[in-house]
Design a protein around this motif. Structure first.
Motif, PDB file in Angstrom:
ATOM      1  N   VAL A 133      -8.080   5.744   6.304  1.00  0.00           N
ATOM      2  CA  VAL A 133      -6.982   4.876   6.729  1.00  0.00           C
ATOM      3  C   VAL A 133      -7.317   4.300   8.103  1.00  0.00           C
ATOM      4  CG1 VAL A 133      -4.516   4.769   7.259  1.00  0.00           C
ATOM      5  CG2 VAL A 133      -5.317   6.207   5.379  1.00  0.00           C
ATOM      6  N   GLU A 134      -8.082   5.043   8.877  1.00  0.00           N
ATOM      7  CA  GLU A 134      -8.502   4.559  10.194  1.00  0.00           C
ATOM      8  C   GLU A 134      -9.275   3.250  10.071  1.00  0.00           C
ATOM      9  OE1 GLU A 134     -11.021   6.070  14.126  1.00  0.00           O
ATOM     10  OE2 GLU A 134     -11.605   6.750  12.132  1.00  0.00           O
ATOM     11  N   ASP A 135     -10.046   3.098   8.989  1.00  0.00           N
ATOM     12  CA  ASP A 135     -10.812   1.864   8.798  1.00  0.00           C
ATOM     13  C   ASP A 135      -9.885   0.672   8.585  1.00  0.00           C
ATOM     14  OD1 ASP A 135     -13.020   3.459   8.984  1.00  0.00           O
ATOM     15  OD2 ASP A 135     -13.503   3.455   6.852  1.00  0.00           O
ATOM     16  N   ILE A 136      -8.770   0.892   7.887  1.00  0.00           N
ATOM     17  CA  ILE A 136      -7.784  -0.170   7.704  1.00  0.00           C
ATOM     18  C   ILE A 136      -7.207  -0.563   9.059  1.00  0.00           C
ATOM     19  CG2 ILE A 136      -5.567  -0.783   6.666  1.00  0.00           C
ATOM     20  CD1 ILE A 136      -6.142   1.201   4.440  1.00  0.00           C
ATOM     21  N   VAL A 145       5.930  -8.294   2.356  1.00  0.00           N
ATOM     22  CA  VAL A 145       4.652  -7.911   1.729  1.00  0.00           C
ATOM     23  C   VAL A 145       4.577  -6.396   1.535  1.00  0.00           C
ATOM     24  CG1 VAL A 145       2.140  -7.902   1.963  1.00  0.00           C
ATOM     25  CG2 VAL A 145       3.466  -9.895   2.735  1.00  0.00           C
ATOM     26  N   ILE A 146       4.176  -5.979   0.348  1.00  0.00           N
ATOM     27  CA  ILE A 146       3.924  -4.569   0.069  1.00  0.00           C
ATOM     28  C   ILE A 146       2.496  -4.413  -0.444  1.00  0.00           C
ATOM     29  CG2 ILE A 146       4.469  -2.611  -1.440  1.00  0.00           C
ATOM     30  CD1 ILE A 146       7.373  -3.434  -1.386  1.00  0.00           C
ATOM     31  N   ILE A 147       1.756  -3.519   0.203  1.00  0.00           N
ATOM     32  CA  ILE A 147       0.386  -3.190  -0.210  1.00  0.00           C
ATOM     33  C   ILE A 147       0.399  -1.757  -0.735  1.00  0.00           C
ATOM     34  CG2 ILE A 147      -2.016  -2.960   0.520  1.00  0.00           C
ATOM     35  CD1 ILE A 147      -0.999  -5.834   0.671  1.00  0.00           C
ATOM     36  N   ASP A 148       0.056  -1.582  -1.996  1.00  0.00           N
ATOM     37  CA  ASP A 148       0.142  -0.281  -2.662  1.00  0.00           C
ATOM     38  C   ASP A 148      -1.263   0.216  -3.008  1.00  0.00           C
ATOM     39  OD1 ASP A 148       0.983   1.939  -4.020  1.00  0.00           O
ATOM     40  OD2 ASP A 148       1.970   0.866  -5.655  1.00  0.00           O
ATOM     41  N   VAL A 149      -1.901   0.895  -2.067  1.00  0.00           N
ATOM     42  CA  VAL A 149      -3.296   1.308  -2.240  1.00  0.00           C
ATOM     43  C   VAL A 149      -3.470   2.284  -3.402  1.00  0.00           C
ATOM     44  CG1 VAL A 149      -5.277   2.434  -1.130  1.00  0.00           C
ATOM     45  CG2 VAL A 149      -3.785   0.938   0.212  1.00  0.00           C
ATOM     46  N   LYS A 150      -2.523   3.180  -3.599  1.00  0.00           N
ATOM     47  CA  LYS A 150      -2.646   4.219  -4.630  1.00  0.00           C
ATOM     48  C   LYS A 150      -1.784   3.961  -5.865  1.00  0.00           C
ATOM     49  CE  LYS A 150      -4.639   7.568  -4.320  1.00  0.00           C
ATOM     50  NZ  LYS A 150      -5.993   7.912  -4.792  1.00  0.00           N
ATOM     51  N   SER A 151      -1.220   2.764  -5.976  1.00  0.00           N
ATOM     52  CA  SER A 151      -0.426   2.386  -7.153  1.00  0.00           C
ATOM     53  C   SER A 151       0.678   3.401  -7.459  1.00  0.00           C
ATOM     54  CB  SER A 151      -1.339   2.230  -8.381  1.00  0.00           C
ATOM     55  OG  SER A 151      -2.309   1.233  -8.182  1.00  0.00           O
ATOM     56  N   ASP A 197      -8.293  -6.696   4.667  1.00  0.00           N
ATOM     57  CA  ASP A 197      -8.415  -8.135   4.411  1.00  0.00           C
ATOM     58  C   ASP A 197      -7.368  -8.597   3.395  1.00  0.00           C
ATOM     59  OD1 ASP A 197     -10.483  -8.269   6.188  1.00  0.00           O
ATOM     60  OD2 ASP A 197     -12.074  -8.339   4.683  1.00  0.00           O
ATOM     61  N   ALA A 198      -7.056  -7.725   2.421  1.00  0.00           N
ATOM     62  CA  ALA A 198      -6.012  -8.060   1.445  1.00  0.00           C
ATOM     63  C   ALA A 198      -4.660  -8.169   2.144  1.00  0.00           C
ATOM     64  CB  ALA A 198      -5.968  -6.997   0.354  1.00  0.00           C
ATOM     65  N   ILE A 199      -4.430  -7.312   3.130  1.00  0.00           N
ATOM     66  CA  ILE A 199      -3.188  -7.368   3.914  1.00  0.00           C
ATOM     67  C   ILE A 199      -3.082  -8.702   4.637  1.00  0.00           C
ATOM     68  CG2 ILE A 199      -1.937  -6.368   5.879  1.00  0.00           C
ATOM     69  CD1 ILE A 199      -3.262  -3.655   5.127  1.00  0.00           C
ATOM     70  N   ILE A 200      -4.160  -9.096   5.285  1.00  0.00           N
ATOM     71  CA  ILE A 200      -4.178 -10.362   6.031  1.00  0.00           C
ATOM     72  C   ILE A 200      -3.905 -11.541   5.104  1.00  0.00           C
ATOM     73  CG2 ILE A 200      -5.584 -11.913   7.437  1.00  0.00           C
ATOM     74  CD1 ILE A 200      -4.736  -9.302   8.834  1.00  0.00           C
ATOM     75  N   VAL A 256       0.005 -14.076  11.578  1.00  0.00           N
ATOM     76  CA  VAL A 256      -0.710 -12.802  11.467  1.00  0.00           C
ATOM     77  C   VAL A 256      -0.668 -11.994  12.756  1.00  0.00           C
ATOM     78  CG1 VAL A 256      -2.966 -11.734  11.108  1.00  0.00           C
ATOM     79  CG2 VAL A 256      -2.209 -13.575   9.594  1.00  0.00           C
ATOM     80  N   THR A 257      -0.936 -12.626  13.871  1.00  0.00           N
ATOM     81  CA  THR A 257      -1.012 -11.899  15.144  1.00  0.00           C
ATOM     82  C   THR A 257       0.342 -11.350  15.600  1.00  0.00           C
ATOM     83  OG1 THR A 257      -0.783 -13.974  16.348  1.00  0.00           O
ATOM     84  CG2 THR A 257      -3.030 -13.157  15.954  1.00  0.00           C
ATOM     85  N   GLN A 258       1.421 -11.865  14.980  1.00  0.00           N
ATOM     86  CA  GLN A 258       2.757 -11.402  15.349  1.00  0.00           C
ATOM     87  C   GLN A 258       3.380 -10.511  14.270  1.00  0.00           C
ATOM     88  OE1 GLN A 258       5.183 -14.817  16.390  1.00  0.00           O
ATOM     89  NE2 GLN A 258       3.653 -15.628  17.812  1.00  0.00           N
ATOM     90  N   ALA A 259       2.646 -10.264  13.199  1.00  0.00           N
ATOM     91  CA  ALA A 259       3.190  -9.506  12.068  1.00  0.00           C
ATOM     92  C   ALA A 259       3.348  -8.023  12.400  1.00  0.00           C
ATOM     93  CB  ALA A 259       2.291  -9.670  10.857  1.00  0.00           C
ATOM     94  N   LYS A 260       4.442  -7.439  11.931  1.00  0.00           N
ATOM     95  CA  LYS A 260       4.692  -6.009  12.110  1.00  0.00           C
ATOM     96  C   LYS A 260       4.289  -5.297  10.818  1.00  0.00           C
ATOM     97  CE  LYS A 260       8.268  -2.675  13.479  1.00  0.00           C
ATOM     98  NZ  LYS A 260       9.695  -2.508  13.891  1.00  0.00           N
ATOM     99  N   VAL A 261       3.188  -4.596  10.892  1.00  0.00           N
ATOM    100  CA  VAL A 261       2.648  -3.886   9.734  1.00  0.00           C
ATOM    101  C   VAL A 261       2.896  -2.395   9.888  1.00  0.00           C
ATOM    102  CG1 VAL A 261       0.561  -3.345   8.409  1.00  0.00           C
ATOM    103  CG2 VAL A 261       0.880  -5.649   9.370  1.00  0.00           C
ATOM    104  N   VAL A 262       3.441  -1.784   8.849  1.00  0.00           N
ATOM    105  CA  VAL A 262       3.709  -0.343   8.858  1.00  0.00           C
ATOM    106  C   VAL A 262       2.834   0.327   7.800  1.00  0.00           C
ATOM    107  CG1 VAL A 262       5.430   1.467   8.518  1.00  0.00           C
ATOM    108  CG2 VAL A 262       6.084  -0.698   9.608  1.00  0.00           C
ATOM    109  N   ILE A 263       2.054   1.308   8.224  1.00  0.00           N
ATOM    110  CA  ILE A 263       1.180   2.040   7.306  1.00  0.00           C
ATOM    111  C   ILE A 263       1.790   3.399   7.007  1.00  0.00           C
ATOM    112  CG2 ILE A 263      -1.093   3.097   7.002  1.00  0.00           C
ATOM    113  CD1 ILE A 263      -2.284   0.868   8.648  1.00  0.00           C
TER     114      ILE A 263
END
Length: 439
Positions: free
Chosen positions: A340-343, A416-422, A303-306, A316-323
């Motif tokens: 990570v599967e839950d994300i 956008v950068i999401i840093d789960v583990k800081s 949800d934070a990513i969205i 959002v529906t066209q965004a390229k997200v790389v995990i």
């Protein structure tokens, strides 16, 4: 001459049933001292070991190539051993109840190949009572022998920490227990062959079983507390990592950090404890609450990513997200129960099918387990959002120049950068005006 002396003098053998992240390192360690049979039903895995390949990366290819372990998938070979160690996984079902099938099947196999004078030690995590109430009856039925008279049983919970190069098998104190004093003494002495820091002799098998589920439940609860704080601080606009760093300046801070809690231990063991407690009429409050918080963290991160994508003016529906990262923890190839599967599943609800990178995970295992085709790091480009989900050392070494190359050509404010583990330098990223969020 007792069984310990027979093993030490190589007149009898030890067998390891289940050659995964726990059983294989144990087999290799024992093989430096005594004769060992390494058994697993997975013929493909056995062939890899025979070729000197370590798919777990726990001890490395060199150790496998030079070990004296006799790797086999032939159940009849178990008849050559008299000291059996069971290290099969104990997962949970979809409804969060214990799945005892692996340990039940292992008990059946051993029972059919059990001889008088043998000792069977279970390492698989179970709730208190499983060894005596479930496993022993199976061993007796399949073998026609009587526990306590013809063979003995013990329990020694596994404590190996996959991917940890500091806390290793030999320097983690081992809890041991036995059906009686005689078996306990033999079990303790056998494990002391490879455990340099010694063993702790538990008063009973149930105590040893309980110790395992409690130590992981305790850690689960502490992480759940930090995860709950992270969720609240996110609403308050406070950086959780900075709060923890400030708190850790006090000598008695526990130094837990928020994060995804998966894997075969911490994300599973509390449910074994909860299951038995429920059977006895006790409804857990703290442990269950902790599990609910930790199980919900993947959706919170998604949800934070969205939100960040929307604020960066992305469709959002066209965004390229790389995990970046799929294994359940850093510097480990184990993908079991990865949160990570839950994300990923939550993002798919928004029609986002993320690209996943993990240099440590086995591509075939990932495809089989999650239906995901892993992509190499150097193939990443035109990304709208990078999610650093697992703190692999390889990811920590990524430079800002490399990060720039991963994104599509657009203003930094739209990246956008999401840093789960800081693991990233927050200041360096924010100086470039890139939208940054960390747990």
């Amino acid at each position: 001459m007792n069984l310990y002396e027979e093993i030490l003098n190589k007149r009898e053998k030890i067998s390891l049933i289940g050659l995964g992240y726990v059983g294989m390192p144990l087999a290799v360690a024992f093989a430096k001292k005594v004769d060992v049979i390494g058994f697993d039903l997975n013929k493909q895995k056995i062939e890899q070991y025979k070729k000197g390949i370590d798919p777990t990366n726990e001890v490395g290819h060199y150790a496998i190539q030079n070990t004296k372990v006799e790797f086999t998938s032939d159940v009849n070979k178990l008849r050559e051993a008299k000291f059996h160690i069971v290290a099969v996984p104990t997962p949970i079902n979809a409804d969060k109840t214990p799945d005892l099938n692996p340990v039940v099947n292992a008990s059946s196999i051993i029972g059919r190949n059990l001889s008088k004078g043998s000792i069977v030690v279970f390492e698989s995590t179970v709730y208190p009572g499983v060894t005596e109430d479930v496993c022993i009856p199976i061993l007796e039925k399949e073998s026609g022998l009587k526990c306590g008279l013809d063979f003995k049983v013990g329990y020694s919970p596994e404590r190996i920490n996959p991917g940890d190069k500091v806390h290793r098998l030999e320097n983690i104190k081992k809890i041991v227990s036995g059906i009686d004093e005689e078996s306990l003494d033999v079990i303790a002495k056998v494990y002391e062959l490879v455990i340099e820091v010694g063993v702790h002799r538990a008063g009973s098998i149930k105590v040893a079983e309980a110790a395992k589920v409690v130590e992981n439940s305790q850690r689960d609860i502490n992480i759940a507390f930090m995860n709950e704080l992270a969720m609240v601080f996110d609403r308050m606009g406070i950086d959780t990592y900075e709060v923890i760093e400030a708190m850790n300046t006090k000598w008695n801070a526990l130094r837990f950090y928020p994060g995804l809690v998966g894997g075969h231990c911490i994300g599973v063991d509390p449910y074994y404890f909860l299951y038995e407690a429920e059977k006895l009429g006790y409804h857990s409050q703290i442990i269950l609450s902790g599990r609910k918080i930790n199980d919900g963290l993947g959706a919170f991160v998604a949800d934070a990513i969205i939100k960040k994508l929307i604020l960066a003016n992305k469709i959002v529906t066209q965004a390229k997200v790389v995990i970046l990262g799929l294994t359940f923890k850093e510097n480990c190839s184990d993908i079991r129960n990865s949160k990570v599967e839950d994300i990923i599943n939550r993002l798919k609800e928004f029609c986002i099918d993320p690209i996943v990178v993990d240099p440590l995970a086995d591509k075939m295992d990932v495809k089989h387990e999650y239906g995901i085709d892993l992509v190499p790091l150097n193939a990443i480009n035109d990304a709208d959002c990078l999610v650093f989900a697992v703190a692999h050392d390889e990811f920590k070494q990524i430079t800002m120049e490399q990060i720039d190359g991963f994104f599509r050509d657009c203003p930094n404010e739209e990246k956008v950068i999401i840093d789960v583990k800081s693991i990233l330098n927050k200041s360096a990223i924010e100086e470039k005006s890139i939208s940054y969020w960390r747990l």
